[in-house]
Motif scaffolding. Sequence first.
Motif, PDB file in Angstrom:
ATOM      1  N   ARG A   1       0.814  -0.987   0.131  1.00  0.00           N
ATOM      2  CA  ARG A   1      -0.039  -0.065   0.017  1.00  0.00           C
ATOM      3  C   ARG A   1       0.717   1.285  -0.054  1.00  0.00           C
ATOM      4  O   ARG A   1       2.041   1.154   0.415  1.00  0.00           O
ATOM      5  CB  ARG A   1      -1.091  -0.130   1.615  1.00  0.00           C
ATOM      6  CG  ARG A   1      -0.135   0.384   2.540  1.00  0.00           C
ATOM      7  CD  ARG A   1      -0.942   0.075   3.687  1.00  0.00           C
ATOM      8  NE  ARG A   1      -0.173   0.540   5.115  1.00  0.00           N
ATOM      9  CZ  ARG A   1       0.803  -0.303   5.535  1.00  0.00           C
ATOM     10  NH1 ARG A   1       1.225  -1.070   5.081  1.00  0.00           N
ATOM     11  NH2 ARG A   1       1.243   0.509   6.642  1.00  0.00           N
ATOM     12  N   ARG A   2       0.088   2.193  -0.416  1.00  0.00           N
ATOM     13  CA  ARG A   2       0.796   3.635   0.025  1.00  0.00           C
ATOM     14  C   ARG A   2       0.275   4.106   1.431  1.00  0.00           C
ATOM     15  O   ARG A   2      -0.896   4.324   1.471  1.00  0.00           O
ATOM     16  CB  ARG A   2       0.336   4.760  -1.067  1.00  0.00           C
ATOM     17  CG  ARG A   2       1.216   5.693  -1.549  1.00  0.00           C
ATOM     18  CD  ARG A   2       0.954   6.676  -2.738  1.00  0.00           C
ATOM     19  NE  ARG A   2       1.737   7.553  -3.152  1.00  0.00           N
ATOM     20  CZ  ARG A   2       1.700   8.656  -3.786  1.00  0.00           C
ATOM     21  NH1 ARG A   2       0.646   9.127  -4.059  1.00  0.00           N
ATOM     22  NH2 ARG A   2       2.819   9.153  -4.492  1.00  0.00           N
ATOM     23  N   HIS A   3       1.410   4.496   1.991  1.00  0.00           N
ATOM     24  CA  HIS A   3       0.892   4.919   3.404  1.00  0.00           C
ATOM     25  C   HIS A   3       0.139   6.018   3.507  1.00  0.00           C
ATOM     26  O   HIS A   3      -0.752   6.070   4.184  1.00  0.00           O
ATOM     27  CB  HIS A   3       2.550   5.105   4.104  1.00  0.00           C
ATOM     28  CG  HIS A   3       2.281   4.886   5.776  1.00  0.00           C
ATOM     29  ND1 HIS A   3       1.443   5.814   6.495  1.00  0.00           N
ATOM     30  CD2 HIS A   3       2.558   3.880   6.350  1.00  0.00           C
ATOM     31  CE1 HIS A   3       1.581   5.142   7.666  1.00  0.00           C
ATOM     32  NE2 HIS A   3       2.379   4.153   7.648  1.00  0.00           N
ATOM     33  N   GLU A   4       0.363   7.224   2.610  1.00  0.00           N
ATOM     34  CA  GLU A   4      -0.602   8.175   2.627  1.00  0.00           C
ATOM     35  C   GLU A   4      -0.980   8.159   1.221  1.00  0.00           C
ATOM     36  O   GLU A   4      -0.531   7.834   0.158  1.00  0.00           O
ATOM     37  CB  GLU A   4       0.007   9.545   2.805  1.00  0.00           C
ATOM     38  CG  GLU A   4       0.112   9.885   4.378  1.00  0.00           C
ATOM     39  CD  GLU A   4       1.235   8.971   4.896  1.00  0.00           C
ATOM     40  OE1 GLU A   4       1.177   8.559   6.045  1.00  0.00           O
ATOM     41  OE2 GLU A   4       2.590   8.696   4.305  1.00  0.00           O
ATOM     42  N   LEU A   5      -2.276   8.720   0.906  1.00  0.00           N
ATOM     43  CA  LEU A   5      -2.849   8.831  -0.295  1.00  0.00           C
ATOM     44  C   LEU A   5      -2.013   9.818  -1.344  1.00  0.00           C
ATOM     45  O   LEU A   5      -1.740   9.331  -2.446  1.00  0.00           O
ATOM     46  CB  LEU A   5      -4.284   9.192  -0.499  1.00  0.00           C
ATOM     47  CG  LEU A   5      -5.213   8.310   0.346  1.00  0.00           C
ATOM     48  CD1 LEU A   5      -6.609   8.745   0.209  1.00  0.00           C
ATOM     49  CD2 LEU A   5      -5.120   6.918  -0.289  1.00  0.00           C
ATOM     50  N   PHE A   6      -1.839  10.719  -0.786  1.00  0.00           N
ATOM     51  CA  PHE A   6      -1.122  11.900  -1.731  1.00  0.00           C
ATOM     52  C   PHE A   6      -0.438  12.956  -0.654  1.00  0.00           C
ATOM     53  O   PHE A   6      -0.688  13.183   0.315  1.00  0.00           O
ATOM     54  CB  PHE A   6      -1.991  12.869  -2.694  1.00  0.00           C
ATOM     55  CG  PHE A   6      -2.870  12.009  -3.739  1.00  0.00           C
ATOM     56  CD1 PHE A   6      -2.142  11.818  -4.828  1.00  0.00           C
ATOM     57  CD2 PHE A   6      -3.937  11.325  -3.603  1.00  0.00           C
ATOM     58  CE1 PHE A   6      -2.792  10.993  -5.920  1.00  0.00           C
ATOM     59  CE2 PHE A   6      -4.573  10.548  -4.309  1.00  0.00           C
ATOM     60  CZ  PHE A   6      -4.212  10.245  -5.767  1.00  0.00           C
ATOM     61  N   TRP A   7       0.539  13.522  -1.405  1.00  0.00           N
ATOM     62  CA  TRP A   7       1.090  14.710  -0.676  1.00  0.00           C
ATOM     63  C   TRP A   7       1.988  15.673  -1.497  1.00  0.00           C
ATOM     64  O   TRP A   7       2.122  15.008  -2.557  1.00  0.00           O
ATOM     65  CB  TRP A   7       2.058  14.335   0.501  1.00  0.00           C
ATOM     66  CG  TRP A   7       3.303  13.425  -0.125  1.00  0.00           C
ATOM     67  CD1 TRP A   7       4.588  13.876  -0.353  1.00  0.00           C
ATOM     68  CD2 TRP A   7       3.201  12.079  -0.217  1.00  0.00           C
ATOM     69  NE1 TRP A   7       5.380  12.761  -0.752  1.00  0.00           N
ATOM     70  CE2 TRP A   7       4.609  11.638  -0.703  1.00  0.00           C
ATOM     71  CE3 TRP A   7       2.396  10.918   0.178  1.00  0.00           C
ATOM     72  CZ2 TRP A   7       5.255  10.684  -1.138  1.00  0.00           C
ATOM     73  CZ3 TRP A   7       3.102   9.725  -0.351  1.00  0.00           C
ATOM     74  CH2 TRP A   7       4.190   9.389  -0.718  1.00  0.00           C
ATOM     75  N   LYS A   8       2.183  16.791  -1.187  1.00  0.00           N
ATOM     76  CA  LYS A   8       2.841  17.920  -2.183  1.00  0.00           C
ATOM     77  C   LYS A   8       3.422  18.586  -1.142  1.00  0.00           C
ATOM     78  O   LYS A   8       2.682  19.438  -0.416  1.00  0.00           O
ATOM     79  CB  LYS A   8       1.855  18.352  -3.120  1.00  0.00           C
ATOM     80  CG  LYS A   8       2.892  19.287  -4.143  1.00  0.00           C
ATOM     81  CD  LYS A   8       3.666  18.295  -5.148  1.00  0.00           C
ATOM     82  CE  LYS A   8       4.447  19.187  -6.231  1.00  0.00           C
ATOM     83  NZ  LYS A   8       5.333  18.552  -6.911  1.00  0.00           N
TER      84      LYS A   8
END
Length: 515
Positions: free
Chosen positions: A467-474
């Motif tokens: 899995r991706r630990h967080e969905l999105f970041w910037k």
Amino acid sequence: MKNQIAIPVCILCMFTACTKQSTTNKQTPIPSEINLSQEILLDKIKGGWAGQTIGCTYGGPTEFRFNGTMIQDYVPIEWPDGHIKWYFDHFPGLYDDVYMDLTFVNVFDRLGLDAPVDSFAMAFATAGYQLWHANQAARYNILHGIMPPQSGHWLNNPHADDIDYQIEADYAGLMSPGMPNFASEISDKIGHIMNYGDGWYGGVYVGAMYALAFVSDDIEFIVEEALKTIPQQSIYYQCMYDVIQWHKQFPDDWKRTWFECEKKWSEDTCCPDGVFVPFNIDAVINSAYIIIGLLYGEGDFYKTMDIATRCGQDSDCNPASAAGILGTVLGYSNIPEYWMKNLHEVENIDFAYSSISLNKVYQMSFDQALQVIESNGGKVEGGDAIIRYQQPVPVRFEKAFEGHYPTHYIKINKQICDVEEISFEGIGIIFKGHLHSPDNNYSAKVEMYIDGELAETADLPASYITRRHELFWKYQLPKGKHNITFKWLNPIPNATINFTEALVYSDAPQRVMHQ
């Protein structure tokens, strides 16, 4: 509890050109060449692995149950017969401290000391064990083509300052007896798989303490000398330095040092799970707990482990590191039998997700240490190992999340189909949430648009392992107001993507004033 054992009298007496330590606790300079019998070398390596395993087990029941508070004296921490075997049988995942080390030990065993970093990265990323925080973010990056050191860099890993490599760096020091700089070289390569900045320094420091534990029995010397591997301008160095000074100021009161550390160094502004809450998996505060245990434990195995545990937070990993370092100082043969009798029951059992037992890794680390000694100008002859001692030098300075300060959470609690436009004002944002799918092999493809421009097309695997630990970041957005939208490109029946909340960053801390 009466399970104390004194540190052996001056371990340096085993070495050539040794003189006794003075009563002022100032270590006599370590000679440039140290003659250590292979029997003692092996005993110390075994003591490191044994101490780590015992410490992890001792603190296991308390892990993250005491966040932002110490574990008071009246709270019992039990050590029943068969304790380690029970965890091996019922909760083997407790030993991620150990079996993740074994991943790297195994690569060295297969490919030698010059094994490329990609081999370590792929062995780590494709292993069957579950991961969290910086490790999981790095696994996702590697499986999607972002290789080290970029896999651990804070722009690609919101957990770059977390504890992950700190709990996995034991192997680096155990294979580098008396050679902290070589341990740092290993950690530069492998530690950047999952961490950066202060998160990386946690592993560098732990590895250096292990390396020095082979050549000194003076805990204060080990803690202070190992800190020379860390750049002084880093927050990590400044916190460890403060703990050392507080120990000198309050030598009989570990709780006072703990309290001073909480006041000054307990904030976590980076880990998306630790911001604004007592939970803190940052390497800085947890490393502080390791050396509080070591310094106030005064060479006693139980006291060291117990204090490191009672500092709270990641209270299985911290006593694992402290007991592993002290176990290296004492040697396997000097760890009290009270603790060892539980260990003996599992020494021939492979750790979960590996084909390596303690008895096997004792020999693997010993063989690797002999190779490292020879590759760094030492000699292995007869029954002795002649070590070229390395004066610690600092690794390079690096700082994660510079200029980024969390300001607030935006509560979302919506499925992606109900998320229209999310507006915020700041320079960065992290979206937390999760994907549910009846097909564990499914991976959602989702586009994120910032201010109308495509910022990323991300794969979101349904598998918990990948899995991706967080969905999105910037991060590093221009300061100001921003609007974000999402587009799910490949939806399937009964799959959902749930956005829980978003963590917003700006270029300065937010100060809320109330009249």
